[in-house]
Design a protein around this motif. Sequence first.
Motif, PDB file in Angstrom:
ATOM      1  N   ASP A  19       0.842  -1.198   0.000  1.00  0.00           N
ATOM      2  CA  ASP A  19       0.000   0.000   0.000  1.00  0.00           C
ATOM      3  C   ASP A  19       0.878   1.249   0.000  1.00  0.00           C
ATOM      4  N   GLY A  72      -3.043   1.651   3.800  1.00  0.00           N
ATOM      5  CA  GLY A  72      -3.876   0.799   4.646  1.00  0.00           C
ATOM      6  C   GLY A  72      -3.087  -0.325   5.310  1.00  0.00           C
ATOM      7  N   SER A 101      -5.638   8.428  -0.063  1.00  0.00           N
ATOM      8  CA  SER A 101      -5.440   7.184   0.676  1.00  0.00           C
ATOM      9  C   SER A 101      -5.354   6.018  -0.283  1.00  0.00           C
ATOM     10  N   CYS A 103      -6.285   1.701  -0.069  1.00  0.00           N
ATOM     11  CA  CYS A 103      -6.843   0.577   0.678  1.00  0.00           C
ATOM     12  C   CYS A 103      -7.610   1.089   1.905  1.00  0.00           C
ATOM     13  N   THR A 104      -7.409   0.478   3.061  1.00  0.00           N
ATOM     14  CA  THR A 104      -8.163   0.870   4.257  1.00  0.00           C
ATOM     15  C   THR A 104      -7.664   2.171   4.877  1.00  0.00           C
ATOM     16  N   SER A 106      -8.459   4.839   3.706  1.00  0.00           N
ATOM     17  CA  SER A 106      -9.635   5.700   3.603  1.00  0.00           C
ATOM     18  C   SER A 106     -10.461   5.670   4.883  1.00  0.00           C
ATOM     19  N   THR A 122     -11.914   1.840  -1.250  1.00  0.00           N
ATOM     20  CA  THR A 122     -11.151   1.152  -0.210  1.00  0.00           C
ATOM     21  C   THR A 122     -11.040  -0.316  -0.609  1.00  0.00           C
ATOM     22  N   HIS A 123     -10.448  -1.124   0.235  1.00  0.00           N
ATOM     23  CA  HIS A 123     -10.396  -2.570  -0.023  1.00  0.00           C
ATOM     24  C   HIS A 123     -11.822  -3.121  -0.061  1.00  0.00           C
ATOM     25  N   LEU A 130     -17.402   2.536   5.270  1.00  0.00           N
ATOM     26  CA  LEU A 130     -17.295   3.926   4.821  1.00  0.00           C
ATOM     27  C   LEU A 130     -18.533   4.771   5.110  1.00  0.00           C
ATOM     28  N   THR A 150      -8.752   8.466  -3.711  1.00  0.00           N
ATOM     29  CA  THR A 150      -8.630   7.253  -2.904  1.00  0.00           C
ATOM     30  C   THR A 150      -8.470   6.040  -3.801  1.00  0.00           C
TER      31      THR A 150
END
Length: 231
Positions: A19, A72, A101, A103-104, A106, A122-123, A130, A150
């Motif tokens: 990441d 992330g 961002s 992955c996570t 975010s 995100t992932h 979210l 993101t």
Amino acid sequence: MSEPLHIGLLLFPKVTQLDFTGPLQVLSRLPGATIHLIWKRIEPVPSDTVLVLTPTVSFADCPQLDVICVPGGAGTDDLVNDQETLDFLRRQARSAKYITSVCTGSLVLGAAGLLQGYNAATHWSAMQYLPAFGAVPVGTRVCVDRNRVTGGGVTAGIDFALTLVSILASRKTAETIQLGIEYNPAPPFNAGSPDTAPPEVVSFLKERIAASGPGRSDAMNRAAARLREVA
């Protein structure tokens, strides 16, 4: 001579190294960019593999960034309730040109209140968290919504960074970097998304993720509740 573009990537314990290192490889090739690797203190930071990362600047000494990026990893479960980190992100976000961002990461931006009213990626396994932060989940490799950029899970960080370079500089610059790192993906299997992976593989991985799910859910619920109290 124009001022350097200050780009900061956040480090933290149990960060998913790809990441972080995927975007780092791309953004480090952006002409005029000064890259900062940021953590609370200048000390070794363990990733989620044997790789140990070294920050270049602390929160206290970090200059105002033009771009802030949160990668992330499992460590985001702790970060969403880490007030020192969330306060740092809020301070930087006041003047940063782009808040981003992978992955996570975010979820951390969300916990800091920086994704309210924004579309975000995100992932795939974390999409359900979210909305609690006021974000609209989008199932794309890269999501651009105004000055929020993101990326999806892990390997999407390279797509994210190339997209960001095209915004910060030009498409030609991004394509030159892409060619330089020979980013020409041709995966041996079509299992990189729950939409295309064999059902038994999806089920197997979901079971593995569920084993750590309660801890993540609790962390996200606490972070979302705190954000509502502030609002």
